[in-house]
Design a protein around this motif. Structure first.
Motif, mmCIF file in Angstrom:
data_model
loop_
_atom_site.group_PDB
_atom_site.id
_atom_site.type_symbol
_atom_site.label_atom_id
_atom_site.label_comp_id
_atom_site.label_asym_id
_atom_site.label_seq_id
_atom_site.Cartn_x
_atom_site.Cartn_y
_atom_site.Cartn_z
ATOM 1 N N VAL A 297 50.322 19.712 65.009
ATOM 2 C CA VAL A 297 49.031 19.191 64.522
ATOM 3 C C VAL A 297 47.926 19.621 65.477
ATOM 4 N N GLY A 298 48.196 19.508 66.766
ATOM 5 C CA GLY A 298 47.209 19.954 67.755
ATOM 6 C C GLY A 298 46.921 21.435 67.624
ATOM 7 N N TRP A 299 47.961 22.247 67.405
ATOM 8 C CA TRP A 299 47.781 23.696 67.232
ATOM 9 C C TRP A 299 46.885 23.971 66.023
ATOM 10 N N MET A 300 47.162 23.298 64.918
ATOM 11 C CA MET A 300 46.363 23.491 63.714
ATOM 12 C C MET A 300 44.912 23.091 63.956
ATOM 13 N N LEU A 301 44.702 21.992 64.646
ATOM 14 C CA LEU A 301 43.340 21.551 64.945
ATOM 15 C C LEU A 301 42.607 22.584 65.790
ATOM 16 N N GLY A 302 43.293 23.132 66.801
ATOM 17 C CA GLY A 302 42.669 24.150 67.643
ATOM 18 C C GLY A 302 42.314 25.398 66.859
ATOM 19 N N SER A 303 43.207 25.824 65.982
ATOM 20 C CA SER A 303 42.928 27.006 65.173
ATOM 21 C C SER A 303 41.767 26.760 64.208
ATOM 22 N N TRP A 304 41.698 25.549 63.660
ATOM 23 C CA TRP A 304 40.580 25.205 62.782
ATOM 24 C C TRP A 304 39.268 25.206 63.565
ATOM 25 N N LEU A 305 39.284 24.661 64.760
ATOM 26 C CA LEU A 305 38.063 24.586 65.569
ATOM 27 C C LEU A 305 37.532 25.972 65.923
ATOM 28 N N GLN A 306 38.431 26.910 66.251
ATOM 29 C CA GLN A 306 37.959 28.219 66.718
ATOM 30 C C GLN A 306 37.199 28.986 65.635
ATOM 31 N N ALA A 307 37.383 28.611 64.382
ATOM 32 C CA ALA A 307 36.698 29.312 63.285
ATOM 33 C C ALA A 307 35.445 28.590 62.800
ATOM 34 N N ARG A 308 35.079 27.452 63.429
ATOM 35 C CA ARG A 308 33.911 26.689 62.957
ATOM 36 C C ARG A 308 32.616 27.364 63.423
ATOM 37 N N PRO A 309 31.687 27.605 62.508
ATOM 38 C CA PRO A 309 30.424 28.230 62.898
ATOM 39 C C PRO A 309 29.569 27.350 63.796
ATOM 40 N N TRP A 310 29.814 26.017 63.779
ATOM 41 C CA TRP A 310 29.026 25.138 64.647
ATOM 42 C C TRP A 310 29.588 25.052 66.063
ATOM 43 N N LEU A 311 30.720 25.690 66.315
ATOM 44 C CA LEU A 311 31.264 25.729 67.673
ATOM 45 C C LEU A 311 30.552 26.856 68.412
ATOM 46 N N ARG A 312 29.503 26.509 69.124
ATOM 47 C CA ARG A 312 28.596 27.509 69.696
ATOM 48 C C ARG A 312 29.154 28.083 71.002
ATOM 49 N N LEU A 313 30.313 28.696 70.902
ATOM 50 C CA LEU A 313 30.951 29.325 72.055
ATOM 51 C C LEU A 313 31.289 30.765 71.709
ATOM 52 N N SER A 314 31.192 31.642 72.702
ATOM 53 C CA SER A 314 31.661 33.008 72.491
ATOM 54 C C SER A 314 33.183 33.002 72.410
ATOM 55 N N ARG A 315 33.761 34.093 71.923
ATOM 56 C CA ARG A 315 35.214 34.139 71.741
ATOM 57 C C ARG A 315 35.947 33.996 73.066
#
Length: 448
Positions: free
Chosen positions: A297-315
């Motif tokens: 579940v944590g892995w899925m949450l992390g993968s979902w977060l990395q694709a969010r446009p509002w996550l204003r972080l570089s790759r």
């Protein structure tokens, strides 16, 4: 989206599901398989027997994919994977089980590599982040139900049936994506890089990792010979499998590979022995499987977060966050390992935090590799990333197995598992240092 494109996407997702179910379900079933077949001293080999041949298969598939495209090695990989599953399902001894796992590793390595190359060639940069999220969902769906199903099947039928459940996914995946694969443009030798990965170097590294684990499993004077030979094979051949200009301390792609190697080695080292640690303490197998599920579940949450446009972080910043999360979670698991009376909640939260970090870094290191690679070297560099992951898994699962083989006969369980988990947490600290050397990598999700 055209029907063939939809079929390709669905087929890719089903293939990821097949490989994921095999990994998650077998981790849960392995304690029962070892108890049934005996030879528990070979327990760590049940995982390394998959990881070590994967390394060679990844290098070989990457080389073929750069020359002729990913379709041919993908089909061969799916066939080998299915054969390995059948051999493991029929295994009457631990040795035969290891043979089946070895064949699965050859097939699974080719499949994993080719899925990433197909993704890079069939989807644009903005679409890839979403595809990676879907891949993670397919990894996580078996993780939600796989450990529980595997535990139920093992307890009510047999651990053999855990392997049989994998086969339908392979056939479905191939059927769905057949039309889309035919429409991928072919590649020719003229498109291939001039210095492909030498397959003898991949074989040498795989043999070196096997010798290192063999040295750790049998603590005797002859083991020193295996240790020296294994280290020599790794040192002399490792760089040939890596991207051009590779150095363990270099920035860019080199650092991306090192983060993947160290974080994956930490996570799968912990995961391989966590069910054994919990069941040794009297935790029911179903509850131990739930711990693995919640990490997913944590892995899925992390993968979902990395694709969010509002996550204003570089790759690259997302990769740093992933490494920090893996290290923090492994440290919590280590504390729980040293204190047998600690609540199961501490272990669960720790491993779920590791999973969150893996979701952030795994998708992001794939995307960073695609962005930092030329079209001609996409197969090679994707292979380098996956070789790093596989080598890290084999190396650190092997080290954890060495600790288990050395301490389990003479020490209390908290010393055995505590030492394992502490060493793995220390490895994750090295991943944080590597992640800060990557340099700026654009996050295309911000433009969606």
């Amino acid at each position: 989206m055209t029907p063939s494109r939809r079929g390709l996407t669905l087929g890719l997702l089903v293939c990821v599901t097949a490989v994921a179910f095999e990994g998650m379900a077998v981790v849960t079933a392995m304690p029962a398989a070892a108890a049934d077949l005996g030879d528990q001293e070979l327990y760590a080999w049940a995982f390394s027997a998959v990881m070590i041949p994967q390394l060679f298969a990844i290098a070989a598939a990457g080389r073929v994919a750069d020359r002729t495209g990913p379709v041919r090695p993908l089909l061969v990989g799916l066939g080998l994977f299915a054969v390995g599953v059948v051999v493991a399902a029929l295994a009457p001894t631990m040795l035969i089980l290891l043979v089946g796992r070895f064949i699965q590793g050859l097939g699974g390595g080719a499949v994993n590599l080719c899925l990433m190359v197909v993704t890079a060639r069939a989807f644009d940069p903005a679409e890839r982040a979403r595809i990676m999220t879907w891949y993670s969902a397919c990894w996580m769906m078996p993780s939600f139900v796989g450990p529980g199903i595997a535990a139920w099947v093992t307890e009510h039928l047999s651990w053999h049936w855990v392997f049989w459940l994998i086969l339908p996914f392979v056939g479905l995946g191939l059927a769905f994506m057949a039309s889309g694969l035919r429409q991928l443009p072919p590649r020719t030798d003229a498109d291939a890089p001039g210095d492909p990965v030498p397959l003898h170097a991949a074989a040498a590294v795989a043999i070196g990792l096997a010798l290192l684990q063999a040295a750790g499993q049998r603590l005797e004077w002859l083991s020193l010979v295996w240790l020296v030979v294994g280290l020599a094979l790794l040192v002399l051949n490792w760089r040939r499998l890596m991207p051009r200009g590779y150095s363990p301390a270099a920035p860019g792609l080199s650092a991306v590979v090192m983060v993947r190697l160290l974080t994956s080695g930490t996570f799968f080292g912990v995961q391989s022995f966590l069910p054994l640690m919990l069941t040794t303490r009297g935790t029911p197998l179903l509850r131990a499987g739930l711990v693995i599920t919640l990490a997913s579940v944590g892995w899925m949450l992390g993968s979902w977060l990395q694709a969010r446009p509002w996550l204003r972080l570089s790759r690259d910043q997302i990769i740093v966050a992933g490494a920090v999360s893996v290290a923090s979670g492994a440290a919590l698991v280590a504390v729980a390992a040293w204190v047998p009376a600690s609540d199961l909640l501490l272990t669960t939260v720790g491993f779920a935090t590791c999973g969150l970090g893996m979701g952030l870094q795994s998708a992001s290191t794939n995307l960073a590799t695609m962005q930092l690679s030329s079209e001609a070297e996409l197969g090679r560099n994707t292979g380098s990333l996956q070789v790093g992951e596989t080598a890290g898994n084999a190396l650190f699962v092997g080290i954890a197995g060495t600790v288990f083989a050395a301490l389990n006969p003479i020490a209390a369980t908290q010393v055995t598992f505590g030492t394992q988990m502490t060493l793995l947490a220390a490895v994750a600290l090295l991943a944080i240092a590597a992640s800060k050397r990557i340099g700026f990598v654009e996050n295309h999700s911000l433009t969606v």
